[in-house]
Design an enzyme around this catalytic site. Structure first.
Site, PDB file in Angstrom:
ATOM      1  N   GLU A 295       0.807  -1.224   0.000  1.00  8.72           N
ATOM      2  CA  GLU A 295       0.000   0.000   0.000  1.00  8.72           C
ATOM      3  C   GLU A 295       0.842   1.277   0.000  1.00  8.72           C
ATOM      4  O   GLU A 295       0.644   2.172   0.824  1.00  8.72           O
ATOM      5  CB  GLU A 295      -0.971  -0.018   1.180  1.00  8.72           C
ATOM      6  CG  GLU A 295      -1.927  -1.198   1.144  1.00  8.72           C
ATOM      7  CD  GLU A 295      -2.875  -1.251   2.330  1.00  8.72           C
ATOM      8  OE1 GLU A 295      -2.927  -0.276   3.103  1.00  8.72           O
ATOM      9  OE2 GLU A 295      -3.562  -2.270   2.487  1.00  8.72           O
TER      10      GLU A 295
ATOM     11  N   GLU B  49      -6.025 -10.774  -0.977  1.00  9.72           N
ATOM     12  CA  GLU B  49      -6.794 -10.533   0.253  1.00  9.72           C
ATOM     13  C   GLU B  49      -8.291 -10.472  -0.058  1.00  9.72           C
ATOM     14  O   GLU B  49      -9.027  -9.664   0.505  1.00  9.72           O
ATOM     15  CB  GLU B  49      -6.343  -9.229   0.918  1.00  9.72           C
ATOM     16  CG  GLU B  49      -4.863  -9.163   1.220  1.00  9.72           C
ATOM     17  CD  GLU B  49      -4.443  -7.880   1.942  1.00  9.72           C
ATOM     18  OE1 GLU B  49      -5.316  -7.209   2.544  1.00  9.72           O
ATOM     19  OE2 GLU B  49      -3.245  -7.547   1.907  1.00  9.72           O
TER      20      GLU B  49
END
Length: 376
Positions: free
Chosen positions: A170, A277
């Site tokens: 991220e 995820e």
């Protein structure tokens, strides 16, 4: 992606409805298993993240643990796993130079014991970061040493055990620019190169991934992730994959074509792709309508992975709704996984089955070609 906390209370659907026994359920392949179907379709794995032993902290669910463990470790549903939280900086190095691998080791040991691939997560991330890293005024030289020391210790501890590492997690804003993390503020994009270079030296056999959310359709953010791939490749620093977290929303999910375009955009750069995820949240309490949308969304994203040769596997972010992080971060939303609280299956489970079995009906040549590329 995030740290889950205690049990959330979700209105329970009638068993038959929850199990997907209504319209469009499809054949029950529970005796086959998602990982078995995924491998028949040419994928390397279908897996689930787990927070073992963190799940043990959820008061009131003690009677659920045996069935959870049976599905997670003893069924053919999952061929890989990821420690949801146990390898993150906050937990493994809470104080500088003081390491605690307990939670990550539990998952790694169980994966080894039950013959499952281990995807490791995540070496450098701005969130769930130990306060001593975030709150210190670092010089560039000092922060470089902190990054190198952390990766050397953590990746070194798990050397040879991880199929892949999410090395940097991220690093991007939604517009594709770099997130103003402590790492970027001090080192700029150099920290990304340093992290991958160090991980490659410490565990040269692990696949090294950049991992992020909202990369599942073409956007400015996907272009930013491509820039990271090119940055590393231009510097001759290994990067093997891009992880599409795939935290999606049932009521506004991307199309199959959107997913395919995004995945191909990365594979064309010479890296593999994985859904790392996957969960698809919906407004709660769940209804027949939004469960049908969730089923379609799961089918689209898994189907896209199956259809693009460079997409190697799928990991759902746990499989059991009561253990999901979603309700703690998105008020009024939940039920994002494939098993309800009573362990009956979402209709979305059968959407995944359909996505995987459609691929198995293709020619043996296409599947063999795909497997050859995975082994290359």
């Amino acid at each position: 992606m995030h740290l889950a906390s205690s049990l959330f209370l979700l209105a329970t659907l009638p068993f038959g409805f929850a199990a997907g026994k209504g319209k469009g359920k499809g054949k029950d392949n529970s005796d086959v298993g998602l990982d078995v179907l995924a491998k028949k379709a040419g994928l390397k794995y279908f897996g689930a993240a787990t927070d073992t032993p963190g799940q043990r902290e959820r008061a009131g669910l003690e009677d659920k643990y045996p069935e959870y463990d049976r599905i997670m470790w003893h069924s053919p549903e999952f061929g890989s796993t990821t420690p949801t939280n146990g390898q993150k900086w906050l937990f493994v190095e809470p104080e500088r130079g003081v390491f605690n691998f307990t939670e990550g080791d539990v998952v790694a040991s169980k994966a080894r014991q039950h013959g499952k691939l281990l995807r490791c997560h995540a070496l450098v991330w701005h969130s769930q970061l130990a306060p001593w890293v975030e709150e210190t005024e670092w010089t560039p030289e000092e922060l470089r040493k902190v990054i190198v020391d952390h990766i050397t210790a953590v990746a070194g501890h798990y050397k040879g055990q991880c199929y892949a590492w999410d090395v940097v997690n991220e690093a991007l804003n939604e517009d594709g620019t770099y997130r103003e993390s402590v790492f970027y503020k001090v080192l700029g994009e150099e920290y990304i190169k340093l992290a991958f270079e160090t991980a490659a030296k410490v565990d040269p056999k692990a696949k090294l991934y950049y991992n992020d959310y909202n990369l599942e359709w073409p956007s400015a953010k996907t272009e930013g992730a491509k820039r990271i791939v090119k940055l590393l490749k231009d510097a001759k620093i290994p990067i093997h994959g891009v992880g599409l977290q795939a935290h999606l929303i049932a009521e506004q999910h991307p199309t199959l074509d959107d997913h395919i375009a995004a995945i191909r955009g990365f594979t064309q750069l010479g890296v593999e792709v994985a859904l790392t995820e996957l969960d698809i949240r919906l407004k709660t309490p769940a209804t027949e309508e939004n469960l049908a949308l969730q089923r379609e969304a799961y089918k689209n994203v898994v189907g896209a992975c199956v259809q693009v040769c460079g997409c190697v596997g799928v990991t759902i972010w746990d499989f059991y709704d009561p253990f999901s992080w979603v309700p703690y971060f998105f008020e009024g939303e939940g039920a994002p996984l494939l098993w309800f609280e009573d362990f009956s299956k979402h209709p979305a489970y059968y959407g995944v089955v359909e996505a995987l079995t459609n691929k198995t009906r293709r020619s043996k040549r296409s599947i063999s070609d795909r497997r050859a590329k995975l082994l290359a």
